[in-house]
Design an enzyme around this catalytic site. Structure first.
Site, mmCIF file in Angstrom:
data_model
loop_
_atom_site.group_PDB
_atom_site.id
_atom_site.type_symbol
_atom_site.label_atom_id
_atom_site.label_comp_id
_atom_site.label_asym_id
_atom_site.label_seq_id
_atom_site.Cartn_x
_atom_site.Cartn_y
_atom_site.Cartn_z
ATOM 1 N N ARG A 123 -11.230 -2.230 -34.637
ATOM 2 C CA ARG A 123 -9.847 -2.086 -34.148
ATOM 3 C C ARG A 123 -8.889 -2.780 -35.116
ATOM 4 O O ARG A 123 -7.785 -2.319 -35.366
ATOM 5 C CB ARG A 123 -9.712 -2.670 -32.735
ATOM 6 C CG ARG A 123 -8.277 -2.794 -32.268
ATOM 7 C CD ARG A 123 -8.114 -2.661 -30.766
ATOM 8 N NE ARG A 123 -8.970 -3.510 -29.983
ATOM 9 C CZ ARG A 123 -8.841 -4.852 -29.868
ATOM 10 N NH1 ARG A 123 -7.872 -5.498 -30.496
ATOM 11 N NH2 ARG A 123 -9.665 -5.530 -29.122
ATOM 12 N N TYR B 221 11.702 16.774 -32.390
ATOM 13 C CA TYR B 221 10.459 17.275 -31.794
ATOM 14 C C TYR B 221 10.440 16.872 -30.309
ATOM 15 O O TYR B 221 10.811 15.746 -29.960
ATOM 16 C CB TYR B 221 9.269 16.673 -32.549
ATOM 17 C CG TYR B 221 7.949 16.879 -31.854
ATOM 18 C CD1 TYR B 221 7.454 18.157 -31.623
ATOM 19 C CD2 TYR B 221 7.202 15.796 -31.406
ATOM 20 C CE1 TYR B 221 6.257 18.350 -30.977
ATOM 21 C CE2 TYR B 221 5.985 15.980 -30.759
ATOM 22 C CZ TYR B 221 5.522 17.266 -30.538
ATOM 23 O OH TYR B 221 4.332 17.457 -29.889
ATOM 24 N N ASP C 194 10.932 10.901 -39.426
ATOM 25 C CA ASP C 194 9.752 11.720 -39.135
ATOM 26 C C ASP C 194 9.664 12.752 -40.254
ATOM 27 O O ASP C 194 10.508 13.631 -40.366
ATOM 28 C CB ASP C 194 9.929 12.396 -37.762
ATOM 29 C CG ASP C 194 8.748 13.296 -37.402
ATOM 30 O OD1 ASP C 194 8.008 13.712 -38.316
ATOM 31 O OD2 ASP C 194 8.583 13.597 -36.206
ATOM 32 N N LYS D 168 -0.789 17.627 -39.026
ATOM 33 C CA LYS D 168 -0.219 18.833 -39.659
ATOM 34 C C LYS D 168 -0.648 18.942 -41.128
ATOM 35 O O LYS D 168 -1.813 19.039 -41.397
ATOM 36 C CB LYS D 168 1.308 18.801 -39.503
ATOM 37 C CG LYS D 168 1.809 18.397 -38.099
ATOM 38 C CD LYS D 168 1.588 19.477 -37.109
ATOM 39 C CE LYS D 168 1.955 19.184 -35.668
ATOM 40 N NZ LYS D 168 2.072 17.881 -35.133
HETATM 41 N N1 PLP Z 1 6.719 15.006 -35.177
HETATM 42 C C1 PLP Z 1 6.792 16.319 -35.369
HETATM 43 C C2 PLP Z 1 7.920 16.883 -36.178
HETATM 44 C C3 PLP Z 1 5.846 17.170 -34.804
HETATM 45 O O1 PLP Z 1 5.951 18.487 -34.974
HETATM 46 C C4 PLP Z 1 4.804 16.618 -34.038
HETATM 47 C C5 PLP Z 1 3.786 17.488 -33.399
HETATM 48 O O2 PLP Z 1 3.955 18.691 -33.283
HETATM 49 C C6 PLP Z 1 4.768 15.243 -33.867
HETATM 50 C C7 PLP Z 1 5.724 14.456 -34.452
HETATM 51 C C8 PLP Z 1 3.708 14.606 -32.998
HETATM 52 O O3 PLP Z 1 2.492 14.570 -33.653
HETATM 53 P P1 PLP Z 1 1.072 14.575 -32.896
HETATM 54 O O4 PLP Z 1 0.964 15.870 -32.183
HETATM 55 O O5 PLP Z 1 0.107 14.405 -34.019
HETATM 56 O O6 PLP Z 1 1.077 13.428 -31.948
#
Ligand code: PLP
Length: 931
Positions: free
Chosen positions: A75, A127, A202, A227
């Protein structure tokens, strides 16, 4: 060949350490390695592998031996993770990198820097999951969040407050509208005005290959590594990068404290994925450019920062190294968009992006469905928007597949002068030019006009009170399995369901008679990605959507529900119906309480009456059915409403056959969840009331349900033996008997068929005096019971009930009902029997430890409490329905008063009535509208 442990070879291996080179000689300076070289070269000079393995090993261990070593517990740190983090830092121009279990875990780690009272400025096109987490912090963490249009740096200024603004959260380009944010200008402006504020970006849509916001003034960058970084949709991961030591310390602390670090195996997979990041991105991006250009040429409105018509292309080009591989476009028609998405073959329909495979989706019904329709409309997110996430397949195949789908959906047509380059043009739409679909326009209009209350809210702000009867099989049980007609009738022991609005984004249930189950769900947390909604006016497909059932079971139900089979099934049925009926972004937040005066699991159709209540309540809330309009005033100018009329087929039957049919179809869906393969008889009786003759398909006949109309309801005593039955084994035993003694059993079946036929004729005969009807039924009851005994399905407790009811002074006819072997008995109660005799009988049966219920059979089906004459309090808008707004959050709070001092009127008395008072109380509330 020299052995590997030869000191010469060792020197060579050491010399091939491949650190990211610095210019090293004034004569022939080396260039720093380019990005794709960095990606493919996983080297950490301070962490050499003892065997020189080419790929970083997976240290699949939770603990490490010894004291004072570099690692002690995974961890806190793990060598595979260290390699990954080192590699991510290297490709992100960062001093520090952290790998956690998902993109949301990354954001969660970052947001834990906030304290109550802090303010956050965030984009208004983030998001959906980011919005959800920010929303949670707002309600639970005392943090204020200002959503602003971050595409205009000036719009942030009024919200930047030194000492207050703790964080600015940006996303660029946004998903799915590809809006571009000037990260550099905003970072500078924030630093100037509130030096302590932290700028967080992000970077998921771009990946470090195309954009490294730390180079443009951001303090923290995070990616959903699920992604592009991983690239294969085979893991969930999030990464955080920063240059500041103090921030890094906090990140490390939170990750160790919360335990959300990425597992060794996923670190390995992510490390492997990153090696090909650049090469994947190059291919995906170049194909995306071709796709965007094709759609643009065809005349669609395309959102892609690579196109010259993107409003902030110049800003994007200043900050990023490419437009990426996600684009979106509108068609002008939601149904057409749905057809296009459905017609592609190579483009997989899926949420998410960044995979080597190309994906297509409609954000409003998939990834962004967690944002309500009105908010989507307000943010200009068109309902007809299609998002394309381009993969690494051959571009020719991808373009061809998309073109075919557009053609098949009627979005493009062949041009007259077809040439090589422009064979198709965009088809003209009747509503050409409307980028936002009608539904969204309407919502946007209503909101703009301040009419939101009159549309979405007012529909949710009333309590709907519904009820449905159980059923008894009067004649023909068991024989029905072998093709004989059965007579089923409604029994006026009912299930009641009440919806009470709440406005906190939650859905809750209280199933009083099913383990007294109380549970609430956060609406956004339901597995919406697994739902394929059934549009208004369409039928549910023949089979259940297994994906949705699985998603609900595994993702929405806690162990406390899963461990109780009945509570589990009822919850799945309710959530399945709630989710599959959702349309146009509606997600009403409400509590649903059910109570039943029927014994549960006694073969009296308790699950069907529950299903009918669930279906009716949800259809009303989703406005798929409506209560009939309030009757017009009569000639004297008084209300034309005749007031309350009690359960009887003589009463006004205010609900239309269409409404009944709609409810019946949906209740059948719920019954399928509860029972697997229901006949549909129970839910039909619960909806339509009265009685019906049911014949099973096969045996040379089509399956049929014929209503038996015209008889007044009859009084019956229903006695529950409290002996549990096993319907399946009883039915099977009759089947075996039929094989062994076909003549005997066929004789019995024929006799039962005659009984059913005679009962049907008698019940439907308007000329038959009531006395004669009762006599005839009495005889048929005795005969049918004798045949059931001969089939071997009675039980000592049923015979005991028969003998008590047949004894003097009662002299009543009784038969078992349903499967037998326990369960219930039905006793016909003649009109002339005195109340005191009846009371004695009830006492006698209770003394034998049975549960007798005096009820009527053949009465009304589904009922809805008329919304026009419920009790009212508070100030109402002129045409608003009876029970108004703002019910506080949790179920306890349903008892209290809300902001505008309006209580949830029916909820508390409903929950508090004794079961014996419940029907009278329900009847006293106003006029019930029946089928
Ligand atoms: N930020 C963006 C722009 C996303 O498209 C996503 C997921 O689709 C996330 C954050 C969240 O990521 P996760 O699904 O890996 O938790």
């Amino acid at each position: 060949m020299a052995p590997l442990n030869d000191p010469k070879i060792q020197t060579i291996i050491g010399g091939h350490d491949l650190p990211t080179p610095e210019p090293e000689s004034p004569f022939r300076p080396r260039q720093p390695y380019r990005f794709s070289t960095l990606c493919a070269t996983v080297e950490n000079p301070s962490q050499k592998d003892q065997y020189g393995s080419s790929s970083v090993p997976i240290y699949q261990t939770s603990t490490f031996k010894g004291v004072g070593g570099e690692y002690d517990y995974s961890r806190s740190g793990n060598p595979t993770r260290s390699h990954l983090e080192h590699h991510i830092a290297k490709i992100s121009s960062a001093e520090h990198a952290f790998a956690v279990s998902s993109g949301m875990a990354a954001l969660d780690t970052i947001l834990r820097m906030l304290k109550p009272g802090d303010e956050v400025i965030a984009g208004d096109d983030l998001y959906g999951g980011t919005n959800r987490l920010l929303g949670y912090l707002k309600t639970h963490g005392g943090v204020t969040v200002h959503h602003v249009d971050t595409t205009k740096p000036s719009s942030l200024i009024e919200f930047i407050k030194p000492g207050k603004t703790a964080m600015v959260l940006l996303e660029s380009p946004t998903n799915p509208l590809l809006k571009v944010v000037d990260i550099a200008t905003i970072s500078a402006s924030v630093k100037e005005r509130a030096p302590d504020a932290i700028v967080v970006v992000d970077n998921t849509m771009m990946s470090p290959y195309l954009q490294r916001p730390l180079e443009h003034g951001a303090d923290i960058v995070y990616d959903s590594a699920t992604k592009y970084l991983s690239g294969h949709h085979d893991l969930m991961a999030g990464v955080i990068t920063c240059n500041r030591e103090d921030i890094a310390k906090q990140m490390g602390f939170v990750i160790n404290a919360t335990g959300n670090a990425l597992t060794p195996f996923d670190c390995f997979l992510l490390l492997r994925g990153i090696k090909t990041l650049a090469i994947r991105m190059d291919r995906q991006q170049s194909t995306a450019m071709r796709v965007a250009t094709m759609l643009d040429h065809l005349g669609f409105k395309v959102h892609y920062p690579g196109l010259p018509n993107h409003p902030d292309r110049d800003v994007h080009e200043r900050i990023a190294d490419g437009p990426g591989a996600v684009l979106s476009f509108t068609t002008g028609d939601k149904a057409m968009s749905e057809r296009i998405v459905g017609a592609t073959r190579l483009w997989g329909i899926s949420v998410s992006f960044g995979c080597v495979n190309s994906l297509i989706s409609m954000p409003c019904v998939m990834s962004h469905a967690s944002i309500d329709a009105a908010t989507r409309a307000a943010r200009g997110l068109p309902e007809d928007l299609i998002r394309l996430c381009v993969g690494i397949e051959d571009p020719v195949d991808l373009l061809d597949d998309l073109e075919r789908a557009l053609l098949e959906a009627g979005a493009i047509t062949l041009t007259a002068g077809a040439d090589e380059h422009q064979r198709y043009v965009r088809a003209t739409l009747p509503r050409e030019g409307h980028a936002i679909s009608r539904a969204v326009e309407k919502l946007a209009f209503n909101d703009a006009a301040g009419l939101g209350y009159m549309t979405e809210r007012c529909k949710e702000d009333r309590e709907w009170f519904v009820s449905a009867p159980g059923k008894v099989i009067l004649f023909g049980e068991h024989a029905v399995v072998h093709g004989v007609t059965a007579i089923a009738a409604s029994v006026d022991l009912r299930c009641y369901g009440l919806t009470t609005p709440r406005h906190d984004g939650k859905l809750s249930v209280h199933f009083v008679d099913i383990e007294n189950l109380k549970h609430e769900w956060i609406l956004d947390d339901l597995p919406w990605d697994a739902v394929t909604p059934v549009p208004v006016g369409s039928l549910h497909p023949e089979s259940l959507d297994g994906r949705l059932v699985d998603a609900i079971t595994t993702r929405a139900l806690p162990p406390s529900i899963l461990s109780h089979p009945k509570a589990k099934q009822a919850s799945i049925a309710f959530l399945y119906m709630y989710m599959i009926l959702a349309h146009d972004g509606r997600r009403p937040s409400f509590n649903f309480t059910t109570r039943s005066t029927l014994p549960i699991g006694a073969g009296l159709g308790s699950s069907a009456s529950f299903s009918v209540c669930v279906a009716t309540a949800l259809l009303l809330l989703y406005q798929r059915i409506s209560a009939p309009p309030q009757p017009a005033p009569n000639r004297e100018g008084q209300s034309g409403d005749p007031g309350h009329i009690h359960v009887s087929h003589q009463g006004r039957r205010a609900l239309t056959p269409q409404t009944a049919e709609e409810v019946n179809q949906w209740a059948f869906v719920s019954e399928k969840i509860l029972h697997g393969n229901p006949s549909g008889v129970d839910n039909a009786v619960a909806v339509f009331g009265g009685a019906l003759a049911y014949t099973k398909a096969g045996f040379g006949k089509k399956s049929g349900m014929d209503p038996i109309q015209g008889f007044k309801s009859l009084r019956f005593l229903l006695t529950n033996t409290r002996v549990p039955r096993d319907t399946k084994s009883l039915v099977a035993a009759v089947g075996v008997k039929k094989e062994q003694e076909p003549e005997v059993v066929n004789g019995l079946l024929n006799a039962i068929q005659s009984i059913s036929d005679e009962a049907r004729r008698a019940l439907a005969d308007p000329e038959l005096p009531r006395d004669a009807l009762l006599k005839a039924l009495s005889a048929l009851i005795d005969e049918n019971h004798a045949h059931l005994v001969a089939l071997g399905v009675s039980h000592a407790s049923l015979e005991a009930i028969r003998s008590t009811t047949a004894s003097s002074p009662y002299n009543l006819s009784t038969k078992l009902t349903g499967a037998g072997g326990g369960g219930c008995a039905v006793t016909l109660v003649p009109d002339q029997i005195s109340e005191s005799t009846l009371r004695d009988l009830v006492t006698a049966l209770s003394a034998e430890n049975f549960d007798p219920y005096l009820t009527s059979v053949g009465g009304s089906g589904l009922g809805i409490l008329s919304p026009y004459n419920q009790p009212q309090t508070g100030v109402q808008p002129p045409t608003a329905p009876a029970t108004p707004p703002e019910t506080p959050g949790d179920e306890q709070a349903l008892t209290s008063h809300s902001d505008d001092n309006t209580p949830a009127l029916l909820h508390d008395p409903f929950a508090q009535q004794t079961i014996s008072d419940l029907p009278t109380w329900a009847d006293s509330l106003g006029r019930w509208l029946y089928v």
